[in-house]
Design an enzyme around this catalytic site. Structure first.
Site, mmCIF file in Angstrom:
data_model
loop_
_atom_site.group_PDB
_atom_site.id
_atom_site.type_symbol
_atom_site.label_atom_id
_atom_site.label_comp_id
_atom_site.label_asym_id
_atom_site.label_seq_id
_atom_site.Cartn_x
_atom_site.Cartn_y
_atom_site.Cartn_z
ATOM 1 N N CYS A 197 39.792 18.131 -28.092
ATOM 2 C CA CYS A 197 40.083 19.290 -28.150
ATOM 3 C C CYS A 197 39.091 20.272 -27.636
ATOM 4 O O CYS A 197 39.235 21.320 -27.349
ATOM 5 C CB CYS A 197 40.819 19.614 -29.494
ATOM 6 S SG CYS A 197 41.911 18.649 -29.981
ATOM 7 N N GLY A 219 50.481 17.831 -34.951
ATOM 8 C CA GLY A 219 49.595 17.722 -36.280
ATOM 9 C C GLY A 219 49.164 19.116 -36.373
ATOM 10 O O GLY A 219 48.857 19.727 -37.405
HETATM 11 N N1 PLP Z 1 44.154 16.750 -36.615
HETATM 12 C C1 PLP Z 1 43.382 15.840 -36.362
HETATM 13 C C2 PLP Z 1 42.429 15.088 -37.142
HETATM 14 C C3 PLP Z 1 43.509 15.316 -34.918
HETATM 15 O O1 PLP Z 1 42.782 14.400 -34.446
HETATM 16 C C4 PLP Z 1 44.330 16.091 -33.913
HETATM 17 C C5 PLP Z 1 44.572 15.941 -32.639
HETATM 18 O O2 PLP Z 1 43.659 15.831 -31.900
HETATM 19 C C6 PLP Z 1 45.218 17.092 -34.503
HETATM 20 C C7 PLP Z 1 45.015 17.473 -35.950
HETATM 21 C C8 PLP Z 1 45.999 18.016 -33.693
HETATM 22 O O3 PLP Z 1 47.346 17.200 -33.792
HETATM 23 P P1 PLP Z 1 48.384 17.510 -32.443
HETATM 24 O O4 PLP Z 1 47.669 17.046 -31.152
HETATM 25 O O5 PLP Z 1 49.690 16.699 -32.557
HETATM 26 O O6 PLP Z 1 48.534 19.061 -32.473
#
Ligand code: PLP
Length: 386
Positions: free
Chosen positions: A332, A74
Site C-alpha cells: 500500500c 479489510g
Molecule cells: N490490514 C492489513 C494488515 C493488510 O495487510 C491489508 C492489505 O494490505 C489491509 C488491512 C487492507 O485490506 P484490503 O486490501 O482488503 O482493503
C-alpha cells in the site's frame, strides 16, 4: 514466467475459489439479489449464508455466522470497526472518548486517526519493541477508564511478527474498553481464535480469494455505529447489496488456505529459515530485520530482510526484470519513498529501512523457486555493490 513472492500483498487465486466462482455463474440464482423475495433471491441468500457459516467456522472458538458482517475488504472492515465501535461506545457511555492504536498498524487503521480526532476523540499510540511486538506493559501505560477502544493487529503485514492478542485484549477489557484486531494477515495462516476479541477484520485476497470482499467479525452484543447509510443489509451495519459470488469464493479460498497452512506450517517455517540463512551467509550485506531467534513468533512464509546501503527500489526492479516479484515493505505504501512507519517505530535507522525487502509465500512456492530467488537476490546485491 515470474516467481511470485508477494503473498502478503495479495495471494494468487486458489483453484477452489475459481471453482466456487465458476459454480456461481452456472447456478440458477446467479446474479439474483439475495435480499429479493423471489425464488432466485432466496437461493442467493441461502448461498450467502452458507459462505458466512463456513467462514465463521474458520474464525475458531465459538464464532457464529451471525457475528460476521461482509464488507468490501479489510480496509472497510478496519474503518468500520475503529470508527463505528468508538462512536457506539461513546454514545452508550459518554466518558469513553479515547482510542488506543499501535504504531505498527496498517494504514487502514492508522489513517482513521485524523477522522477520530475530527469526531472529538483523543488518540494514543502504543510503540512496539525493537522486534516489532506490542507488549502488554506498553499498552497498559496508555490505558485508563476513558478508553473506548483498543485496536492492535494480529500479525504485522511487513515483518510478519505475531502479537500477543489474548493478553492485549485482556488488558483492554480490564479497563472496560473494547478490543479490535486487524487479522487480515493472520487469518488462516496460523492457529487462530476470535474468542478473546470483540471485533476482527479479515480480507479475501490475502487468502487466495478475490479482491474486493472482506468481513468484520463482531461479537454478539457489541454495538456498532454503521458508517454507510442505505438499506438494511448485514443487519443495517453495512448497507449495500451483498457480493454473493465474492463471499462464496472467499469461503472456498479461506477453507483451502487454512487446510494448507495446517499441513505446511512447519515446512514454510523451515523454508523461511533456509532462505534467510542462505542470504545472510552469502555475506553481501543482507541481514534479517528481526533476529532469527524470534522466528517462532512470525507468520510462516514471511521473510523480512534489509540490504545494507542499497535502496530496496533498485533491488526490486532488477529482481522483477529477472522474474521475481517481491515487495519493499507494504504494497500500500510501495509507491512512496518514505521509510516504513513500522520499522521506524521499531527504532530502525532510516538508511536501513530504505533497504527493507519483504518476501512472502505459501506452500505453492517450491524450494527450487526460493533457492533460485536467493541466488538472484545475492547476485543482484553483489553487482549493485560493484
Ligand atoms: N490490514 C492489513 C494488515 C493488510 O495487510 C491489508 C492489505 O494490505 C489491509 C488491512 C487492507 O485490506 P484490503 O486490501 O482488503 O482493503
Amino acid at each position: 514466467m515470474s516467481v511470485y513472492l508477494d503473498h502478503a500483498a495479495s495471494s494468487p487465486p486458489r483453484p477452489e475459489a475459481a471453482e466456487a466462482l465458476a459454480a456461481y455463474t452456472r447456478a440458477s440464482y446467479a446474479g439474483a439479489n439475495p435480499n429479493s423475495l423471489h425464488t432466485p433471491g432466496r437461493e442467493a441468500a441461502r448461498a450467502l449464508e452458507g459462505a458466512r457459516k463456513e467462514l465463521s467456522k474458520l474464525l475458531g472458538g465459538d464464532a457464529r455466522p451471525s457475528e460476521l458482517i461482509f464488507t468490501s475488504g479489510g480496509t472497510e472492515a478496519d474503518n468500520l470497526a475503529v470508527i463505528g465501535l468508538s462512536e457506539a461506545l461513546r454514545m452508550q457511555r459518554g466518558i469513553r472518548d479515547v482510542v488506543v492504536i499501535s504504531a505498527i498498524e496498517h494504514e487502514a487503521v492508522l489513517k482513521c486517526i485524523p477522522e477520530l480526532r475530527r469526531r472529538g476523540f483523543e488518540t494514543r499510540i502504543v510503540p512496539p519493541t525493537d522486534r516489532g511486538v506490542i507488549e502488554c506493559a506498553s499498552l497498559a501505560a496508555a490505558l485508563d477508564e476513558r478508553c473506548a477502544l483498543v485496536s492492535i493487529m494480529y500479525a504485522n503485514n511487513e515483518t510478519g511478527m505475531v502479537q500477543p492478542i489474548a493478553d492485549l485484549a485482556a488488558a483492554a477489557h480490564a479497563v472496560g474498553a473494547l478490543f479490535h484486531t486487524d487479522a487480515v494477515q493472520a487469518f488462516t495462516r496460523m492457529p487462530f481464535s476470535a474468542d478473546c476479541v470483540d471485533a476482527m477484520s479479515i480480507s479475501a485476497h490475502k487468502v487466495g480469494g478475490p479482491v474486493g470482499i472482506g468481513a468484520l467479525y463482531l461479537k454478539t452484543g457489541i454495538r456498532l455505529q454503521p458508517l454507510l447509510q442505505g438499506g438494511g443489509q448485514e443487519r443495517g451495519l453495512r448497507p449495500g447489496t451483498q457480493n454473493v459470488s465474492g463471499a462464496l469464493a472467499f469461503a472456498a479460498a479461506a477453507q483451502a488456505s487454512a487446510h494448507a497452512h495446517r499441513v505446511y506450517a512447519d515446512a514454510l517455517r523451515a523454508r523461511s529459515s533456509a532462505l534467510v540463512e542462505k542470504l545472510v551467509s552469502a555475506d553481501v550485506g543482507i541481514h534479517p530485520t528481526v533476529d532469527a531467534a524470534y522466528d517462532e513468533g512470525r507468520l510462516p512464509g514471511t521473510v523480512h530482510v534489509y540490504v545494507r546501503g542499497i535502496e530496496a527500489g533498485s533491488v526490486l526492479l532488477r529482481l522483477d526484470a529477472a522474474g521475481f516479484a517481491i515487495s519493499s515493505g507494504s504494497a500500500c505504501s510501495a509507491s512512496s519513498r518514505d521509510s516504513s512507519h513500522v520499522l521506524s517505530a521499531m527504532g530502525f535507522p532510516r538508511e536501513r529501512s530504505l533497504g527493507a525487502l519483504r518476501i512472502s509465500f505459501d506452500e505453492r512456492v517450491s524450494d527450487g523457486e526460493l533457492s533460485a530467488f536467493a541466488d538472484a537476490l545475492i547476485g543482484c546485491v553483489d553487482s549493485l555493490r560493484r
